[in-house]
Design a protein around this motif. Structure first.
Motif, PDB file in Angstrom:
ATOM      1  N   ALA A  69       0.837  -1.203   0.000  1.00 60.30           N
ATOM      2  CA  ALA A  69       0.000   0.000   0.000  1.00 60.30           C
ATOM      3  C   ALA A  69       0.873   1.254   0.000  1.00 60.30           C
ATOM      4  CB  ALA A  69      -0.937  -0.007   1.202  1.00 60.30           C
ATOM      5  N   ALA A  70       1.935   1.258   0.794  1.00 63.57           N
ATOM      6  CA  ALA A  70       2.863   2.396   0.790  1.00 63.57           C
ATOM      7  C   ALA A  70       3.561   2.514  -0.564  1.00 63.57           C
ATOM      8  CB  ALA A  70       3.881   2.244   1.919  1.00 63.57           C
ATOM      9  N   MET A  71       3.923   1.383  -1.140  1.00 65.98           N
ATOM     10  CA  MET A  71       4.562   1.390  -2.453  1.00 65.98           C
ATOM     11  C   MET A  71       3.612   1.957  -3.508  1.00 65.98           C
ATOM     12  SD  MET A  71       6.101  -1.808  -4.648  1.00 65.98           S
ATOM     13  CE  MET A  71       6.866  -2.459  -3.187  1.00 65.98           C
ATOM     14  N   GLU A  72       2.344   1.581  -3.453  1.00 62.69           N
ATOM     15  CA  GLU A  72       1.346   2.077  -4.407  1.00 62.69           C
ATOM     16  C   GLU A  72       1.221   3.588  -4.316  1.00 62.69           C
ATOM     17  OE1 GLU A  72      -1.677   1.488  -7.428  1.00 62.69           O
ATOM     18  OE2 GLU A  72       0.006   0.297  -6.700  1.00 62.69           O
ATOM     19  N   ALA A  73       1.169   4.122  -3.107  1.00 61.32           N
ATOM     20  CA  ALA A  73       1.100   5.577  -2.938  1.00 61.32           C
ATOM     21  C   ALA A  73       2.331   6.235  -3.555  1.00 61.32           C
ATOM     22  CB  ALA A  73       0.985   5.925  -1.457  1.00 61.32           C
ATOM     23  N   THR A  74       3.493   5.654  -3.314  1.00 63.29           N
ATOM     24  CA  THR A  74       4.739   6.197  -3.854  1.00 63.29           C
ATOM     25  C   THR A  74       4.718   6.181  -5.382  1.00 63.29           C
ATOM     26  OG1 THR A  74       5.922   5.478  -1.887  1.00 63.29           O
ATOM     27  CG2 THR A  74       7.251   5.937  -3.825  1.00 63.29           C
ATOM     28  N   ALA A  80       4.892   8.093   1.486  1.00 64.02           N
ATOM     29  CA  ALA A  80       4.201   7.052   2.234  1.00 64.02           C
ATOM     30  C   ALA A  80       5.093   6.386   3.273  1.00 64.02           C
ATOM     31  CB  ALA A  80       3.661   5.994   1.273  1.00 64.02           C
ATOM     32  N   LEU A  81       4.419   5.895   4.318  1.00 64.88           N
ATOM     33  CA  LEU A  81       5.030   5.095   5.374  1.00 64.88           C
ATOM     34  C   LEU A  81       4.261   3.786   5.479  1.00 64.88           C
ATOM     35  CD1 LEU A  81       5.093   7.739   8.274  1.00 64.88           C
ATOM     36  CD2 LEU A  81       6.872   7.319   6.583  1.00 64.88           C
ATOM     37  N   ALA A  82       4.968   2.683   5.617  1.00 62.20           N
ATOM     38  CA  ALA A  82       4.370   1.396   5.976  1.00 62.20           C
ATOM     39  C   ALA A  82       4.793   1.139   7.420  1.00 62.20           C
ATOM     40  CB  ALA A  82       4.880   0.285   5.066  1.00 62.20           C
ATOM     41  N   VAL A  83       3.828   0.980   8.318  1.00 65.30           N
ATOM     42  CA  VAL A  83       4.143   0.864   9.742  1.00 65.30           C
ATOM     43  C   VAL A  83       3.683  -0.494  10.262  1.00 65.30           C
ATOM     44  CG1 VAL A  83       3.867   1.887  12.026  1.00 65.30           C
ATOM     45  CG2 VAL A  83       3.839   3.362  10.001  1.00 65.30           C
ATOM     46  N   SER A  84       4.614  -1.189  10.924  1.00 66.32           N
ATOM     47  CA  SER A  84       4.323  -2.495  11.500  1.00 66.32           C
ATOM     48  C   SER A  84       4.775  -2.521  12.951  1.00 66.32           C
ATOM     49  CB  SER A  84       5.067  -3.591  10.724  1.00 66.32           C
ATOM     50  OG  SER A  84       4.716  -3.562   9.367  1.00 66.32           O
ATOM     51  N   LEU A  85       4.012  -3.206  13.770  1.00 64.74           N
ATOM     52  CA  LEU A  85       4.384  -3.429  15.165  1.00 64.74           C
ATOM     53  C   LEU A  85       5.014  -4.807  15.245  1.00 64.74           C
ATOM     54  CD1 LEU A  85       4.410  -2.650  18.144  1.00 64.74           C
ATOM     55  CD2 LEU A  85       2.075  -3.531  18.309  1.00 64.74           C
ATOM     56  N   ALA A  86       6.279  -4.855  15.615  1.00 62.34           N
ATOM     57  CA  ALA A  86       7.032  -6.109  15.661  1.00 62.34           C
ATOM     58  C   ALA A  86       6.644  -6.895  16.907  1.00 62.34           C
ATOM     59  CB  ALA A  86       8.526  -5.835  15.620  1.00 62.34           C
ATOM     60  N   ALA A  87       5.413  -7.373  16.917  1.00 63.99           N
ATOM     61  CA  ALA A  87       4.880  -8.145  18.041  1.00 63.99           C
ATOM     62  C   ALA A  87       4.074  -9.305  17.479  1.00 63.99           C
ATOM     63  CB  ALA A  87       3.989  -7.265  18.917  1.00 63.99           C
ATOM     64  N   GLU A  88       3.891 -10.321  18.302  1.00 58.60           N
ATOM     65  CA  GLU A  88       3.123 -11.483  17.864  1.00 58.60           C
ATOM     66  C   GLU A  88       1.718 -11.511  18.433  1.00 58.60           C
ATOM     67  OE1 GLU A  88       5.226 -15.136  18.141  1.00 58.60           O
ATOM     68  OE2 GLU A  88       7.055 -14.273  17.313  1.00 58.60           O
ATOM     69  N   ARG A  89       1.449 -10.620  19.396  1.00 58.01           N
ATOM     70  CA  ARG A  89       0.090 -10.565  19.935  1.00 58.01           C
ATOM     71  C   ARG A  89      -0.264  -9.126  20.256  1.00 58.01           C
ATOM     72  NH1 ARG A  89       0.189 -10.984  25.845  1.00 58.01           N
ATOM     73  NH2 ARG A  89       2.358 -11.072  26.466  1.00 58.01           N
ATOM     74  N   PHE A  90      -1.541  -8.859  20.272  1.00 58.56           N
ATOM     75  CA  PHE A  90      -2.037  -7.510  20.481  1.00 58.56           C
ATOM     76  C   PHE A  90      -1.917  -7.105  21.945  1.00 58.56           C
ATOM     77  CE2 PHE A  90      -5.366  -4.616  21.758  1.00 58.56           C
ATOM     78  CZ  PHE A  90      -5.254  -3.605  20.819  1.00 58.56           C
ATOM     79  N   LEU A  91      -1.218  -6.011  22.198  1.00 59.76           N
ATOM     80  CA  LEU A  91      -1.200  -5.361  23.503  1.00 59.76           C
ATOM     81  C   LEU A  91      -1.450  -3.876  23.259  1.00 59.76           C
ATOM     82  CD1 LEU A  91       1.877  -7.066  25.221  1.00 59.76           C
ATOM     83  CD2 LEU A  91      -0.543  -7.450  25.716  1.00 59.76           C
ATOM     84  N   ALA A  92      -2.481  -3.334  23.903  1.00 55.45           N
ATOM     85  CA  ALA A  92      -2.894  -1.953  23.650  1.00 55.45           C
ATOM     86  C   ALA A  92      -1.750  -0.962  23.849  1.00 55.45           C
ATOM     87  CB  ALA A  92      -4.088  -1.598  24.530  1.00 55.45           C
ATOM     88  N   ASP A  93      -0.927  -1.147  24.888  1.00 53.74           N
ATOM     89  CA  ASP A  93       0.169  -0.210  25.140  1.00 53.74           C
ATOM     90  C   ASP A  93       1.181  -0.202  23.991  1.00 53.74           C
ATOM     91  OD1 ASP A  93      -0.910   0.613  27.514  1.00 53.74           O
ATOM     92  OD2 ASP A  93       0.437  -0.576  28.769  1.00 53.74           O
ATOM     93  N   THR A 118      10.565   6.999  -3.067  1.00 56.18           N
ATOM     94  CA  THR A 118      11.021   6.407  -1.807  1.00 56.18           C
ATOM     95  C   THR A 118       9.871   6.368  -0.820  1.00 56.18           C
ATOM     96  OG1 THR A 118      13.234   7.324  -2.149  1.00 56.18           O
ATOM     97  CG2 THR A 118      12.674   6.652   0.095  1.00 56.18           C
ATOM     98  N   PHE A 119       9.702   5.236  -0.160  1.00 50.00           N
ATOM     99  CA  PHE A 119       8.787   5.161   0.983  1.00 50.00           C
ATOM    100  C   PHE A 119       9.562   4.540   2.131  1.00 50.00           C
ATOM    101  CE2 PHE A 119       8.203   1.050  -1.038  1.00 50.00           C
ATOM    102  CZ  PHE A 119       8.131   0.163   0.027  1.00 50.00           C
ATOM    103  N   LEU A 120       9.039   4.720   3.342  1.00 49.56           N
ATOM    104  CA  LEU A 120       9.694   4.146   4.511  1.00 49.56           C
ATOM    105  C   LEU A 120       8.903   2.957   5.022  1.00 49.56           C
ATOM    106  CD1 LEU A 120      10.654   7.368   6.513  1.00 49.56           C
ATOM    107  CD2 LEU A 120      12.060   6.048   4.909  1.00 49.56           C
ATOM    108  N   ASN A 121       9.597   1.875   5.298  1.00 51.49           N
ATOM    109  CA  ASN A 121       9.029   0.694   5.950  1.00 51.49           C
ATOM    110  C   ASN A 121       9.498   0.736   7.397  1.00 51.49           C
ATOM    111  OD1 ASN A 121       7.834  -1.926   6.286  1.00 51.49           O
ATOM    112  ND2 ASN A 121       9.913  -2.730   6.261  1.00 51.49           N
ATOM    113  N   ILE A 122       8.576   0.949   8.312  1.00 42.61           N
ATOM    114  CA  ILE A 122       8.917   1.172   9.718  1.00 42.61           C
ATOM    115  C   ILE A 122       8.436  -0.016  10.541  1.00 42.61           C
ATOM    116  CG2 ILE A 122       8.511   2.678  11.698  1.00 42.61           C
ATOM    117  CD1 ILE A 122       7.908   4.857   9.449  1.00 42.61           C
ATOM    118  N   ASN A 123       9.342  -0.589  11.318  1.00 44.79           N
ATOM    119  CA  ASN A 123       9.017  -1.679  12.235  1.00 44.79           C
ATOM    120  C   ASN A 123       9.286  -1.190  13.645  1.00 44.79           C
ATOM    121  OD1 ASN A 123       8.450  -4.328  10.661  1.00 44.79           O
ATOM    122  ND2 ASN A 123      10.031  -3.243   9.526  1.00 44.79           N
ATOM    123  N   ILE A 124       8.232  -1.120  14.439  1.00 43.60           N
ATOM    124  CA  ILE A 124       8.326  -0.580  15.790  1.00 43.60           C
ATOM    125  C   ILE A 124       8.321  -1.742  16.777  1.00 43.60           C
ATOM    126  CG2 ILE A 124       7.184   0.894  17.489  1.00 43.60           C
ATOM    127  CD1 ILE A 124       6.104   2.522  15.079  1.00 43.60           C
TER     128      ILE A 124
END
Length: 166
Positions: A69-74, A80-93, A118-124
């Motif tokens: 999706a970020a690539m398509e915008a670019t 565009a930014l692609a943002v991912s949470l580097a977690a295996e389960r959902f925690l609200a915090d 250029t777009f950024l792929n961000i892993n938090i």
């Protein structure tokens, strides 16, 4: 893992949730394409795809709908930014921290721009992030196999199994 799939031979539905906020029943790439080319009243200044649960790292970038999706915008000339949470389960915090960092990074991109194409792929990471680093995608190695089984009606089904090796 829908990659850069576009829905070409089926109708899509778009429902306006509130003023200029839409829900689309297609792929992430469909959502960006429809938004930029017809649903939104103005071209966005920035597209933020995500926050999805699970990292998008290394070779897995090629499978990610969030990254596509970020690539398509670019491709359409929108930063565009692609943002991912580097977690295996959902925690609200964790999502709260990821949202705060995403907003911070979005503000930086709007202030300083990105180079063309250029777009950024961000892993938090989980927990409170302590800073950021710019890197290049690495490699992920998998051992793959196929499990053959039968469904309840006796028909053959196949499941691809991938085990991360490092």
């Amino acid at each position: 893992a829908v990659s850069h799939a576009l829905t070409l031979h089926s109708p899509l539905r778009a429902i306006e949730q509130t003023n200029d906020w839409w829900a689309v029943d297609g792929t992430p790439t469909d959502c960006v394409n429809l938004g930029i080319h017809g649903l939104l009243k103005a071209t966005p200044d920035l597209v933020v795809s995500g926050i999805n649960l699970g990292a998008n790292l290394g070779d897995d970038l090629t499978y990610s709908g969030t990254v596509a999706a970020a690539m398509e915008a670019t491709l359409m000339g929108v930063p565009a930014l692609a943002v991912s949470l580097a977690a295996e389960r959902f925690l609200a915090d964790d999502f709260l921290w990821a949202g705060r960092w995403s907003a911070h990074l979005a503000a930086l991109v709007r202030e300083h721009d990105l180079p063309a194409d250029t777009f950024l792929n961000i892993n938090i990471p989980t927990g409170e992030p302590r800073g950021m680093r710019i890197t290049r995608p690495g490699k992920r190695r998998y051992a793959e196999g196929v499990v053959r089984n039968l469904d309840p009606r006796g028909r053959a089904v196949l499941l691809v199994v991938a085990h991360h090796l490092g």
